[in-house]
Design a protein around this motif. Structure first.
Motif, PDB file in Angstrom:
ATOM      1  N   ASP A 100      -4.214  -1.604  -9.386  1.00 48.43           N
ATOM      2  CA  ASP A 100      -4.177  -3.046  -9.066  1.00 48.43           C
ATOM      3  C   ASP A 100      -2.786  -3.532  -8.691  1.00 48.43           C
ATOM      4  O   ASP A 100      -2.643  -4.555  -8.014  1.00 48.43           O
ATOM      5  N   LEU A 101      -1.764  -2.797  -9.088  1.00 51.58           N
ATOM      6  CA  LEU A 101      -0.397  -3.254  -8.850  1.00 51.58           C
ATOM      7  C   LEU A 101       0.236  -2.629  -7.616  1.00 51.58           C
ATOM      8  O   LEU A 101       0.963  -3.303  -6.882  1.00 51.58           O
TER       9      LEU A 101
ATOM     10  N   THR B 175       5.600   5.759   1.058  1.00 50.85           N
ATOM     11  CA  THR B 175       5.500   4.305   1.197  1.00 50.85           C
ATOM     12  C   THR B 175       4.815   3.752  -0.042  1.00 50.85           C
ATOM     13  O   THR B 175       3.727   4.192  -0.405  1.00 50.85           O
ATOM     14  N   ALA B 176       5.484   2.780  -0.649  1.00 51.20           N
ATOM     15  CA  ALA B 176       4.900   2.107  -1.819  1.00 51.20           C
ATOM     16  C   ALA B 176       4.645   0.661  -1.439  1.00 51.20           C
ATOM     17  O   ALA B 176       5.533  -0.039  -0.952  1.00 51.20           O
ATOM     18  N   VAL B 177       3.415   0.206  -1.638  1.00 49.88           N
ATOM     19  CA  VAL B 177       3.036  -1.172  -1.316  1.00 49.88           C
ATOM     20  C   VAL B 177       2.706  -1.862  -2.633  1.00 49.88           C
ATOM     21  O   VAL B 177       1.758  -1.479  -3.321  1.00 49.88           O
ATOM     22  N   VAL B 178       3.525  -2.877  -2.942  1.00 50.68           N
ATOM     23  CA  VAL B 178       3.256  -3.689  -4.140  1.00 50.68           C
ATOM     24  C   VAL B 178       2.295  -4.780  -3.731  1.00 50.68           C
ATOM     25  O   VAL B 178       2.570  -5.556  -2.819  1.00 50.68           O
ATOM     26  N   LYS B 179       1.160  -4.837  -4.396  1.00 50.39           N
ATOM     27  CA  LYS B 179       0.106  -5.774  -4.031  1.00 50.39           C
ATOM     28  C   LYS B 179       0.457  -7.186  -4.528  1.00 50.39           C
ATOM     29  O   LYS B 179       1.174  -7.341  -5.521  1.00 50.39           O
ATOM     30  N   PRO B 180      -0.041  -8.224  -3.823  1.00 45.63           N
ATOM     31  CA  PRO B 180       0.219  -9.584  -4.326  1.00 45.63           C
ATOM     32  C   PRO B 180      -0.459  -9.780  -5.669  1.00 45.63           C
ATOM     33  O   PRO B 180      -1.561  -9.293  -5.904  1.00 45.63           O
ATOM     34  N   GLN B 181       0.251 -10.513  -6.539  1.00 43.00           N
ATOM     35  CA  GLN B 181      -0.248 -10.713  -7.900  1.00 43.00           C
ATOM     36  C   GLN B 181      -0.316 -12.202  -8.211  1.00 43.00           C
ATOM     37  O   GLN B 181       0.494 -12.995  -7.746  1.00 43.00           O
TER      38      GLN B 181
END
Length: 182
Positions: free
Chosen positions: A91-92, A108-114
């Protein structure tokens, strides 16, 4: 006319104090009064107040999507990474790894909107216990002086004054006698 002159002579001789005792009274007054007073006052101020501060917040914080990427040259040839591999997915964050034909591994690391809820309920209490005291004193003194004194002066008839009046009376009588005879 003669009667009038005799009445004037008798009145002037009787009022001058030659034939009787005379006295003069003189009154002097003196008194003294003193008044003293002292006023004392005391002041006491007590503050036993209680201050309560209540803070309450119910809000949320929203973060934006962020992408972080990096590339490293490695000497391994892994066919499973050529098309890309998702290493972490939750989820993160989503982490993807891709190996190109030159042997460069790109991660590539994508931080999801929280959406993060934020709540707090805080209470602050301040107890005051302040005591302040003071004293004042005022003294008043007043003095009044007054004196009283009586002086009585008595005088006895003197023979010199009697002879002077008789002499003047005789001269006046002789003058009158000659005036009336003419």
């Amino acid at each position: 006319m003669r009667k009038l002159l005799f009445i004037i002579a008798i009145c002037s001789l009787s009022s001058c104090g030659i034939f009787r005792k005379s006295s003069k009274d003189k009154l002097l007054t003196n008194s003294q009064a003193t008044s003293e007073s002292t006023v004392k006052s005391t002041e006491l101020v007590t503050d036993k107040s209680k201050i309560t501060i209540k803070e309450k917040a119910d809000t949320s914080v929203t973060t934006k999507q962020q992408t972080v990427s990096g590339a490293v040259r490695i000497g391994l040839n892994m066919d499973s990474l050529v098309n890309g591999l998702t290493a972490i997915s939750n989820d993160l964050v989503d982490v993807k790894m891709v190996l190109d034909s030159n042997g460069i591994l790109t991660t590539t690391a994508v931080v999801k909107p929280q959406h993060i809820p934020f709540q707090f309920d805080r209470t602050t209490t301040i107890d005051k216990d302040v005591t302040k005291s003071g004293a004042t004193e005022q003294a008043i003194k007043s003095t009044i002086k007054q004196s009283s004194k009586t002086v009585k002066k008595e005088s006895e008839p003197t023979t010199t004054g009697l002879w002077a009046w008789l002499g003047m009376g005789a001269i006046a009588g002789i003058v009158l006698y000659f005036m009336v005879r003419r």
